[in-house]
Design a protein around this motif. Structure first.
Motif: not given
Length: 173
Positions: A36-40, A42-51
């Protein structure tokens, strides 16, 4: 079974299943927070990587979901946690078969399991069954996720089972 005498506590090492569950929860939560932290970052969304991990159920469209949702985020979390339990079972079995008094050995084992998980996830595993968060994380972030996963395995052992594993090893049992 003999009753413990005064000043002597009965030794009951945690079962391999209990150790695996503790380590799986610890490693799963720690690595999911890292995703979540890295996704936020790197991608601007904490949920993107989890999703993205929910691609197991929802296919490639899961990688495009950036907002938190029950359908993608909760399923992604559940898939990740389930896989964490599989890897933690390997770690707990290793520790049960070869108890050690050394925290350094336990930490190295956790690191090896984390590295092995990464290697299997990205070489042997079919693309649809891969974690999916690689679509939103840099390589450095991916290394961090698997390092935190290994650390989570170790910390569960050190906190809950490390002392009993060490006592068991010191007694020669």
């Amino acid at each position: 079974m003999h009753a413990p005498t005064a000043g002597h506590r009965s030794f009951h090492p945690p079962s391999t299943l209990t150790s695996a569950l503790r380590a799986g929860v610890s490693a799963g939560i720690a690595s999911e927070l890292m995703v979540a932290a890295c996704s936020l970052r790197n991608a601007g969304s904490a949920s993107a990587g989890i999703n993205a991990t929910s691609q197991w159920l929802w296919g490639r469209r899961a990688r495009r979901r950036r907002k938190r949702s029950i359908r993608y985020t909760l399923v992604g979390y559940a898939v990740h946690q389930g896989c964490s339990f599989l890897w933690s079972a390997l770690y707990a079995s290793w520790n049960a078969r070869r108890p050690t008094a050394s925290r350094g050995v336990q930490l190295r084992r956790a690191a090896v399991v984390g590295l092995f998980a990464a290697a299997v996830d990205y070489t042997v595993t079919p693309k649809r069954l891969r974690p999916g968060f690689e679509a939103h994380l840099s390589r450095a972030s991916m290394v961090g996720v698997y390092a935190v996963f290994g650390l989570g395995l170790y910390l569960a052992t050190a906190r809950h089972g490390g002392a009993t594993v060490r006592r068991h090893a010191e007694r020669g049992g």
